[in-house]
Design a protein around this motif. Structure first.
Motif, PDB file in Angstrom:
ATOM      1  N   ALA A 223       0.838  -1.089  -0.054  1.00 61.45           N
ATOM      2  CA  ALA A 223       0.021   0.144   0.020  1.00 61.45           C
ATOM      3  C   ALA A 223       0.766   1.319   0.149  1.00 61.45           C
ATOM      4  CB  ALA A 223      -0.880   0.098   1.252  1.00 61.45           C
ATOM      5  N   ARG A 224       2.055   1.161   0.771  1.00 56.24           N
ATOM      6  CA  ARG A 224       2.880   2.291   1.049  1.00 56.24           C
ATOM      7  C   ARG A 224       3.719   2.449  -0.494  1.00 56.24           C
ATOM      8  NH1 ARG A 224       5.781   5.866   4.291  1.00 56.24           N
ATOM      9  NH2 ARG A 224       6.736   7.411   2.948  1.00 56.24           N
ATOM     10  N   ALA A 225       3.965   1.457  -1.155  1.00 58.04           N
ATOM     11  CA  ALA A 225       4.857   1.297  -2.371  1.00 58.04           C
ATOM     12  C   ALA A 225       4.048   2.181  -3.384  1.00 58.04           C
ATOM     13  CB  ALA A 225       5.230   0.249  -2.750  1.00 58.04           C
ATOM     14  N   MET A 226       2.649   1.758  -3.527  1.00 59.49           N
ATOM     15  CA  MET A 226       1.838   2.252  -4.704  1.00 59.49           C
ATOM     16  C   MET A 226       1.068   3.819  -4.268  1.00 59.49           C
ATOM     17  SD  MET A 226      -0.486  -1.202  -5.396  1.00 59.49           S
ATOM     18  CE  MET A 226      -0.922  -0.524  -6.922  1.00 59.49           C
ATOM     19  N   GLY A 227       1.356   4.017  -3.195  1.00 54.09           N
ATOM     20  CA  GLY A 227       0.781   5.433  -2.774  1.00 54.09           C
ATOM     21  C   GLY A 227       2.001   6.629  -2.511  1.00 54.09           C
ATOM     22  N   GLU A 228       3.112   5.996  -2.616  1.00 53.61           N
ATOM     23  CA  GLU A 228       4.404   6.932  -2.365  1.00 53.61           C
ATOM     24  C   GLU A 228       4.417   8.004  -3.304  1.00 53.61           C
ATOM     25  OE1 GLU A 228       7.490   9.027  -1.128  1.00 53.61           O
ATOM     26  OE2 GLU A 228       6.145   7.608   0.271  1.00 53.61           O
ATOM     27  N   PHE A 229       4.669   9.484  -2.575  1.00 51.63           N
ATOM     28  CA  PHE A 229       4.623  10.676  -3.581  1.00 51.63           C
ATOM     29  C   PHE A 229       5.653  11.301  -3.449  1.00 51.63           C
ATOM     30  CE2 PHE A 229       3.951  15.120  -4.131  1.00 51.63           C
ATOM     31  CZ  PHE A 229       3.273  15.056  -5.343  1.00 51.63           C
ATOM     32  N   GLY A 230       6.272  11.564  -2.127  1.00 52.99           N
ATOM     33  CA  GLY A 230       7.370  12.509  -1.782  1.00 52.99           C
ATOM     34  C   GLY A 230       8.651  12.007  -2.594  1.00 52.99           C
ATOM     35  N   ALA A 231       9.387  11.075  -2.189  1.00 53.89           N
ATOM     36  CA  ALA A 231      10.564  10.527  -2.665  1.00 53.89           C
ATOM     37  C   ALA A 231      10.184  10.137  -4.279  1.00 53.89           C
ATOM     38  CB  ALA A 231      10.962   9.246  -2.206  1.00 53.89           C
ATOM     39  N   VAL A 232       9.382   9.713  -4.782  1.00 52.24           N
ATOM     40  CA  VAL A 232       9.195   9.414  -6.075  1.00 52.24           C
ATOM     41  C   VAL A 232       8.930  10.846  -6.921  1.00 52.24           C
ATOM     42  CG1 VAL A 232       7.606   8.262  -7.832  1.00 52.24           C
ATOM     43  CG2 VAL A 232       8.250   7.113  -5.913  1.00 52.24           C
ATOM     44  N   ALA A 270      -7.768   5.395  -3.488  1.00 52.33           N
ATOM     45  CA  ALA A 270      -8.869   5.443  -2.323  1.00 52.33           C
ATOM     46  C   ALA A 270      -9.260   3.905  -2.309  1.00 52.33           C
ATOM     47  CB  ALA A 270      -9.783   6.363  -2.549  1.00 52.33           C
ATOM     48  N   GLY A 271      -9.984   3.407  -3.379  1.00 57.16           N
ATOM     49  CA  GLY A 271     -10.573   2.058  -3.444  1.00 57.16           C
ATOM     50  C   GLY A 271      -9.297   1.045  -3.027  1.00 57.16           C
ATOM     51  N   LEU A 272      -7.997   1.288  -3.388  1.00 59.73           N
ATOM     52  CA  LEU A 272      -7.009   0.363  -3.004  1.00 59.73           C
ATOM     53  C   LEU A 272      -6.948   0.731  -1.496  1.00 59.73           C
ATOM     54  CD1 LEU A 272      -4.457  -1.403  -3.330  1.00 59.73           C
ATOM     55  CD2 LEU A 272      -3.151   0.495  -3.770  1.00 59.73           C
ATOM     56  N   ALA A 273      -7.110   1.586  -1.020  1.00 60.00           N
ATOM     57  CA  ALA A 273      -6.890   1.969   0.527  1.00 60.00           C
ATOM     58  C   ALA A 273      -8.018   1.165   1.339  1.00 60.00           C
ATOM     59  CB  ALA A 273      -6.771   3.486   0.830  1.00 60.00           C
ATOM     60  N   LEU A 274      -9.222   1.292   0.766  1.00 62.05           N
ATOM     61  CA  LEU A 274     -10.438   0.463   1.551  1.00 62.05           C
ATOM     62  C   LEU A 274     -10.206  -0.857   1.275  1.00 62.05           C
ATOM     63  CD1 LEU A 274     -13.360   2.773  -0.001  1.00 62.05           C
ATOM     64  CD2 LEU A 274     -12.327   2.898   2.283  1.00 62.05           C
ATOM     65  N   THR A 276      -7.200  -2.483   1.109  1.00 61.23           N
ATOM     66  CA  THR A 276      -6.223  -2.670   2.137  1.00 61.23           C
ATOM     67  C   THR A 276      -6.693  -2.656   3.713  1.00 61.23           C
ATOM     68  OG1 THR A 276      -4.545  -1.592   0.520  1.00 61.23           O
ATOM     69  CG2 THR A 276      -3.816  -1.900   2.825  1.00 61.23           C
ATOM     70  N   LEU A 277      -7.573  -1.747   3.840  1.00 60.87           N
ATOM     71  CA  LEU A 277      -8.133  -1.465   5.239  1.00 60.87           C
ATOM     72  C   LEU A 277      -8.824  -2.900   5.628  1.00 60.87           C
ATOM     73  CD1 LEU A 277      -8.476   0.018   7.842  1.00 60.87           C
ATOM     74  CD2 LEU A 277     -10.504   1.036   6.566  1.00 60.87           C
ATOM     75  N   ALA A 278      -9.630  -3.474   4.652  1.00 63.20           N
ATOM     76  CA  ALA A 278     -10.473  -4.515   4.800  1.00 63.20           C
ATOM     77  C   ALA A 278      -9.699  -5.591   5.101  1.00 63.20           C
ATOM     78  CB  ALA A 278     -11.456  -4.926   3.733  1.00 63.20           C
ATOM     79  N   ILE A 279      -8.583  -5.978   4.362  1.00 61.38           N
ATOM     80  CA  ILE A 279      -7.831  -7.013   4.458  1.00 61.38           C
ATOM     81  C   ILE A 279      -7.063  -7.111   5.795  1.00 61.38           C
ATOM     82  CG2 ILE A 279      -5.613  -8.385   3.301  1.00 61.38           C
ATOM     83  CD1 ILE A 279      -6.612  -7.512   0.607  1.00 61.38           C
ATOM     84  N   LYS A 280      -6.482  -5.828   6.125  1.00 61.49           N
ATOM     85  CA  LYS A 280      -5.704  -5.528   7.282  1.00 61.49           C
ATOM     86  C   LYS A 280      -6.633  -6.015   8.585  1.00 61.49           C
ATOM     87  CE  LYS A 280      -3.981  -1.629   9.877  1.00 61.49           C
ATOM     88  NZ  LYS A 280      -4.984  -1.448  10.945  1.00 61.49           N
ATOM     89  N   SER A 281      -7.790  -5.530   8.510  1.00 62.47           N
ATOM     90  CA  SER A 281      -8.673  -5.889   9.405  1.00 62.47           C
ATOM     91  C   SER A 281      -8.729  -7.578   9.602  1.00 62.47           C
ATOM     92  CB  SER A 281     -10.124  -5.261   9.610  1.00 62.47           C
ATOM     93  OG  SER A 281      -9.964  -3.920   9.030  1.00 62.47           O
ATOM     94  N   PHE A 282      -9.112  -8.155   8.587  1.00 61.03           N
ATOM     95  CA  PHE A 282      -9.097  -9.518   8.612  1.00 61.03           C
ATOM     96  C   PHE A 282      -7.876 -10.238   9.344  1.00 61.03           C
ATOM     97  CE2 PHE A 282      -7.958 -13.558   6.457  1.00 61.03           C
ATOM     98  CZ  PHE A 282      -9.014 -14.205   7.122  1.00 61.03           C
ATOM     99  N   LEU A 283      -6.525  -9.670   8.582  1.00 54.78           N
ATOM    100  CA  LEU A 283      -5.415 -10.137   8.971  1.00 54.78           C
ATOM    101  C   LEU A 283      -5.171  -9.901  10.492  1.00 54.78           C
ATOM    102  CD1 LEU A 283      -2.912  -9.417   6.112  1.00 54.78           C
ATOM    103  CD2 LEU A 283      -4.121 -11.766   6.570  1.00 54.78           C
ATOM    104  N   GLU A 284      -5.491  -8.891  10.992  1.00 55.35           N
ATOM    105  CA  GLU A 284      -5.278  -8.418  12.628  1.00 55.35           C
ATOM    106  C   GLU A 284      -5.933  -9.463  13.579  1.00 55.35           C
ATOM    107  OE1 GLU A 284      -6.602  -4.353  12.685  1.00 55.35           O
ATOM    108  OE2 GLU A 284      -4.387  -3.534  12.753  1.00 55.35           O
ATOM    109  N   TRP A 285      -7.468  -9.789  12.715  1.00 50.42           N
ATOM    110  CA  TRP A 285      -8.322 -10.708  13.664  1.00 50.42           C
ATOM    111  C   TRP A 285      -7.543 -12.031  13.427  1.00 50.42           C
ATOM    112  CZ3 TRP A 285     -10.705 -14.759  10.938  1.00 50.42           C
ATOM    113  CH2 TRP A 285     -11.539 -15.453  11.960  1.00 50.42           C
ATOM    114  N   ARG A 286      -7.321 -12.531  12.416  1.00 43.78           N
ATOM    115  CA  ARG A 286      -6.510 -13.777  12.412  1.00 43.78           C
ATOM    116  C   ARG A 286      -5.066 -13.625  13.198  1.00 43.78           C
ATOM    117  NH1 ARG A 286      -5.217 -17.922  12.996  1.00 43.78           N
ATOM    118  NH2 ARG A 286      -5.348 -19.885  11.785  1.00 43.78           N
TER     119      ARG A 286
END
Length: 298
Positions: A223-232, A270-274, A276-286
């Motif tokens: 998620a960070r790699a696809m959304g990086e702005f400053g350095a790129v 933004a869709g990628l972020a959402l 990511t958030l959904a998968i992140k929540s599942f992985l946090e639970w698991r």
């Protein structure tokens, strides 16, 4: 009789008494704090997110989809996916190796290695991009040598990959180090005692124990790699159709007052972020279930 009974101490088990609440604030204070937190999230998170999708669809689905069929947009999407596909596996290998070394072994320079892993968290991405320009640019430290051999790093894909790798490489290692330290070395030592090789012990013992934490770390890194702005932004040169990733393409469209296309491309991120958030929540639970099981096992 009652006076006689009163003289005996109360030997009843305190564990059977009803639990006492540790929250002493009045209900209106608690609900007020909850309302403030929800209001803050709605104002600074939910409302901007709704605005992005609303502006993206302001002129209908035709204009929305046309923003992705434009050649520069397709090039930005391909470049973003390419950079992530290179940076994430590199950080995966480095992160696992670094976490394994730090958590399982004692060696000189261990604290220095941990400090260096945290370095991208303390350095501005713009500064890190500028450092690459000063090192690999045409007038940089290795610039004359690269020009002599017709190798271009800055204002090309290699520079974007290097900048992305730098800003994202702590994510995997920093997620795995505390997990591996908590698990200890008992299971690996038992496997080695039974005759397993180091690689076999890692593949059959260490890796299964960290699988959910590893997936969680890779998700954040991607998620960070696809959304990086400053350095790129510093190392790319903003060459349309060649070195613009999705965040840079959004900036160019917005500066050209092409708001619908800018918000349409932004909605993809933004869709990628959402997601990511959904998968992140599942992985946090698991992931939490695995930690609890590991704690009971040890």
């Amino acid at each position: 009789m009652s006076e006689a009974l009163a003289s005996f101490p109360d030997t009843r088990d305190d564990s059977i008494r009803p639990p006492q609440s540790v929250v002493t604030e009045r209900p209106w204070i608690r609900w007020g704090l909850i309302a403030v937190a929800l209001g803050f999230l709605a104002l600074f998170l939910v409302l901007p997110l709704i605005t992005v999708f609303a502006q993206a669809l302001a002129k209908g689905w035709g204009a929305y989809l046309a923003a992705f069929t434009e050649p520069d947009a397709r090039s930005a999407i391909v470049l973003t996916l390419t950079v992530a596909a290179i940076a994430v596996p590199f950080n995966l290998v480095f992160g696992v190796a670094a976490a394994w070394a730090i958590a399982k072994f004692e060696f000189r320079g261990k604290n220095l290695l941990v400090t260096l892993i945290d370095l991208p968290f303390s350095v501005s991405p713009v500064v890190s991009g500028l450092i690459y320009v000063l090192v690999f640019g045409s007038r940089g430290l290795f610039g004359p040598h690269l020009v002599e051999h017709d190798i271009q790093i800055i204002f090309a894909v290699p520079g974007i990959v290097l900048a992305t790798v730098f800003v994202t490489f702590p994510f995997v290692a920093r997620q795995l180090i505390p997990l591996m330290q908590e698990q200890g070395t008992a299971e690996e030592e038992a496997a080695l005692t039974l005759g397993a090789s180091g690689w076999h012990a890692f593949r059959t013992v260490t890796l299964p124990n960290i699988r959910w934490g590893l997936l969680y770390a890779v998700l954040l890194c991607n998620a960070r790699a696809m959304g990086e702005f400053g350095a790129v932004s510093v190392v790319s040169g903003h060459i349309r159709g060649l070195t613009n990733t999705l965040p840079l393409h959004v900036e160019i469209l917005y500066n050209e007052y092409n708001f619908v296309a800018a918000f349409a491309v932004a909605s993809l991120l933004a869709g990628l972020a959402l997601v990511t958030l959904a998968i992140k929540s599942f992985l946090e639970w698991r992931y939490a279930d695995d930690i609890a099981a590991g704690t009971r096992r040890h």
